[in-house]
Design a protein around this motif. Structure first.
Motif, PDB file in Angstrom:
ATOM      1  N   HIS A   6     -24.726 -13.082  16.571  1.00 30.56           N
ATOM      2  CA  HIS A   6     -25.444 -12.298  15.560  1.00 30.56           C
ATOM      3  C   HIS A   6     -24.885 -12.578  14.177  1.00 30.56           C
ATOM      4  N   LYS A   7     -25.745 -12.710  13.236  1.00 32.05           N
ATOM      5  CA  LYS A   7     -25.284 -12.925  11.862  1.00 32.05           C
ATOM      6  C   LYS A   7     -25.159 -11.604  11.116  1.00 32.05           C
ATOM      7  N   LYS A   8     -25.913 -10.610  11.561  1.00 33.65           N
ATOM      8  CA  LYS A   8     -25.900  -9.328  10.864  1.00 33.65           C
ATOM      9  C   LYS A   8     -24.569  -8.622  11.127  1.00 33.65           C
ATOM     10  N   PHE A   9     -23.909  -8.241  10.069  1.00 30.78           N
ATOM     11  CA  PHE A   9     -22.634  -7.537  10.177  1.00 30.78           C
ATOM     12  C   PHE A   9     -22.918  -6.069   9.894  1.00 30.78           C
ATOM     13  N   ASP A  10     -22.903  -5.247  10.934  1.00 31.71           N
ATOM     14  CA  ASP A  10     -23.189  -3.830  10.766  1.00 31.71           C
ATOM     15  C   ASP A  10     -21.925  -3.016  11.030  1.00 31.71           C
ATOM     16  N   PHE A  11     -22.075  -1.696  10.963  1.00 34.20           N
ATOM     17  CA  PHE A  11     -20.914  -0.821  11.114  1.00 34.20           C
ATOM     18  C   PHE A  11     -20.278  -0.961  12.493  1.00 34.20           C
ATOM     19  N   GLU A  12     -21.082  -1.137  13.522  1.00 29.46           N
ATOM     20  CA  GLU A  12     -20.547  -1.285  14.878  1.00 29.46           C
ATOM     21  C   GLU A  12     -19.642  -2.516  14.961  1.00 29.46           C
ATOM     22  N   HIS A  13     -20.086  -3.627  14.356  1.00 32.54           N
ATOM     23  CA  HIS A  13     -19.251  -4.832  14.332  1.00 32.54           C
ATOM     24  C   HIS A  13     -17.962  -4.574  13.549  1.00 32.54           C
ATOM     25  N   PHE A  14     -18.121  -3.943  12.406  1.00 33.62           N
ATOM     26  CA  PHE A  14     -16.942  -3.666  11.584  1.00 33.62           C
ATOM     27  C   PHE A  14     -15.927  -2.839  12.370  1.00 33.62           C
ATOM     28  N   LEU A  15     -16.385  -1.790  13.039  1.00 33.42           N
ATOM     29  CA  LEU A  15     -15.478  -0.925  13.780  1.00 33.42           C
ATOM     30  C   LEU A  15     -14.770  -1.695  14.899  1.00 33.42           C
ATOM     31  N   LYS A  16     -15.486  -2.552  15.596  1.00 35.81           N
ATOM     32  CA  LYS A  16     -14.867  -3.387  16.638  1.00 35.81           C
ATOM     33  C   LYS A  16     -13.795  -4.292  16.038  1.00 35.81           C
ATOM     34  N   VAL A  17     -14.125  -4.916  14.913  1.00 36.19           N
ATOM     35  CA  VAL A  17     -13.180  -5.824  14.253  1.00 36.19           C
ATOM     36  C   VAL A  17     -11.962  -5.050  13.753  1.00 36.19           C
ATOM     37  N   PHE A  18     -12.205  -3.879  13.161  1.00 40.63           N
ATOM     38  CA  PHE A  18     -11.130  -3.034  12.656  1.00 40.63           C
ATOM     39  C   PHE A  18     -10.200  -2.606  13.796  1.00 40.63           C
ATOM     40  N   LEU A  19     -10.762  -2.183  14.916  1.00 39.82           N
ATOM     41  CA  LEU A  19      -9.955  -1.777  16.071  1.00 39.82           C
ATOM     42  C   LEU A  19      -9.220  -2.970  16.682  1.00 39.82           C
ATOM     43  N   TYR A  20      -9.856  -4.143  16.650  1.00 39.93           N
ATOM     44  CA  TYR A  20      -9.173  -5.362  17.083  1.00 39.93           C
ATOM     45  C   TYR A  20      -7.912  -5.561  16.231  1.00 39.93           C
ATOM     46  N   GLY A  21      -8.049  -5.398  14.917  1.00 41.30           N
ATOM     47  CA  GLY A  21      -6.913  -5.563  14.010  1.00 41.30           C
ATOM     48  C   GLY A  21      -5.798  -4.576  14.302  1.00 41.30           C
ATOM     49  N   ILE A  22      -6.163  -3.322  14.614  1.00 40.14           N
ATOM     50  CA  ILE A  22      -5.155  -2.310  14.952  1.00 40.14           C
ATOM     51  C   ILE A  22      -4.468  -2.687  16.263  1.00 40.14           C
ATOM     52  N   ASP A  23      -5.275  -3.015  17.274  1.00 36.59           N
ATOM     53  CA  ASP A  23      -4.740  -3.318  18.600  1.00 36.59           C
ATOM     54  C   ASP A  23      -3.819  -4.533  18.582  1.00 36.59           C
ATOM     55  N   ASN A  24      -4.124  -5.504  17.740  1.00 35.53           N
ATOM     56  CA  ASN A  24      -3.312  -6.721  17.664  1.00 35.53           C
ATOM     57  C   ASN A  24      -2.269  -6.667  16.558  1.00 35.53           C
ATOM     58  N   GLU A  25      -2.115  -5.484  15.958  1.00 37.29           N
ATOM     59  CA  GLU A  25      -1.115  -5.249  14.924  1.00 37.29           C
ATOM     60  C   GLU A  25      -1.208  -6.255  13.781  1.00 37.29           C
ATOM     61  N   CYS A  26      -2.448  -6.558  13.380  1.00 38.64           N
ATOM     62  CA  CYS A  26      -2.654  -7.450  12.236  1.00 38.64           C
ATOM     63  C   CYS A  26      -2.134  -6.768  10.983  1.00 38.64           C
ATOM     64  N   GLU A  27      -1.423  -7.507  10.162  1.00 42.23           N
ATOM     65  CA  GLU A  27      -0.800  -6.917   8.988  1.00 42.23           C
ATOM     66  C   GLU A  27      -1.697  -6.886   7.764  1.00 42.23           C
ATOM     67  N   SER A  28      -2.833  -7.577   7.827  1.00 41.71           N
ATOM     68  CA  SER A  28      -3.722  -7.597   6.668  1.00 41.71           C
ATOM     69  C   SER A  28      -5.135  -7.938   7.100  1.00 41.71           C
ATOM     70  N   LEU A  29      -6.064  -7.710   6.202  1.00 45.14           N
ATOM     71  CA  LEU A  29      -7.451  -8.088   6.462  1.00 45.14           C
ATOM     72  C   LEU A  29      -7.585  -9.604   6.525  1.00 45.14           C
ATOM     73  N   ARG A  30      -6.767 -10.305   5.763  1.00 44.77           N
ATOM     74  CA  ARG A  30      -6.778 -11.773   5.820  1.00 44.77           C
ATOM     75  C   ARG A  30      -6.360 -12.266   7.211  1.00 44.77           C
ATOM     76  N   GLU A  31      -5.419 -11.583   7.818  1.00 47.10           N
ATOM     77  CA  GLU A  31      -4.986 -11.985   9.163  1.00 47.10           C
ATOM     78  C   GLU A  31      -6.122 -11.802  10.170  1.00 47.10           C
ATOM     79  N   ILE A  32      -6.887 -10.734  10.018  1.00 40.86           N
ATOM     80  CA  ILE A  32      -8.055 -10.529  10.889  1.00 40.86           C
ATOM     81  C   ILE A  32      -9.072 -11.638  10.636  1.00 40.86           C
ATOM     82  N   ASP A  33      -9.314 -11.921   9.368  1.00 44.59           N
ATOM     83  CA  ASP A  33     -10.232 -12.993   8.969  1.00 44.59           C
ATOM     84  C   ASP A  33      -9.826 -14.312   9.629  1.00 44.59           C
ATOM     85  N   THR A  34      -8.558 -14.653   9.562  1.00 37.38           N
ATOM     86  CA  THR A  34      -8.038 -15.902  10.111  1.00 37.38           C
ATOM     87  C   THR A  34      -8.196 -15.962  11.635  1.00 37.38           C
TER      88      THR A  34
END
Length: 188
Positions: A6-34
């Motif tokens: 899916h190309k559409k980035f909606d709130f559900e995707h954002f929340l999944k990505v945000f929780l992924y970052g928390i679960d993997n202890e990402c230190e920054s948004l750039r780290e999630i991006d990478t």
């Protein structure tokens, strides 16, 4: 191949990505991006790419009640894994001040030339492998630390470590008589 996810980035995707970052202890948004170079992660999230600026915009618009709910769930999960006992209850209490622009944040009282907020934090420290933020408050930067002594020092028979900003000798005498233990430096 780029249309496979899916190309559409909606709130559900954002929340999944945000929780992924928390679960993997990402230190920054750039780290999630990478992390999105991984085809497995792209498939799991049903996204082909994400940028740190996109995440930043979504995070800025997120209702803070959602963040409070996430914090509460993570805290409860952590507490249930390793229950706090009299023997392992050590709490570190401190605050950090963050300077802000007075034009954008006129409500954040600090100094005449700048605004600011203060993060008051109680960290539960069990050992070097097990520690977590147990409680926090955000106030205007002018708020004095000792106003939060009873807010954070709230479990008898636990040991608290805090700096001189929290010292009020009369209250500390009362707390010691009520079974609280603490380590701090004297004011002078």
């Amino acid at each position: 191949q780029a249309d496979k996810y899916h190309k559409k980035f909606d709130f559900e995707h954002f929340l999944k990505v945000f929780l992924y970052g928390i679960d993997n202890e990402c230190e920054s948004l750039r780290e999630i991006d990478t992390a999105f170079v991984s085809p497995d992660l792209q498939q799991t999230m049903t996204l082909d790419a994400i940028s740190h600026s996109q995440l930043s915009r979504e995070l800025a618009q997120m209702d803070d009640e959602i963040l409070w709910a996430i914090f509460a769930q993570l805290l409860e999960k952590t507490r249930s894994k390793i229950p706090v006992t009299k023997r392992n209850a050590l709490y570190l209490v401190d605050s950090s001040t963050f300077s802000l622009n007075t034009t954008r944040y006129p409500w954040a009282d600090f100094r005449s030339t700048k605004a600011g907020i203060k993060l008051h934090l109680k960290l539960c420290f069990m050992d070097k492998e097990h520690f977590y933020p147990d409680q926090f408050e955000v106030t205007n930067a002018v708020e004095h630390d000792d106003n939060h002594l009873e807010v954070f020092v709230n479990q008898p028979e636990a040991t608290y470590i805090f700096d001189r900003g929290y010292i009020d000798y009369e209250r500390l005498d009362e707390m010691e008589a009520d079974g609280y233990f603490f380590v701090t430096r004297v004011k002078k």
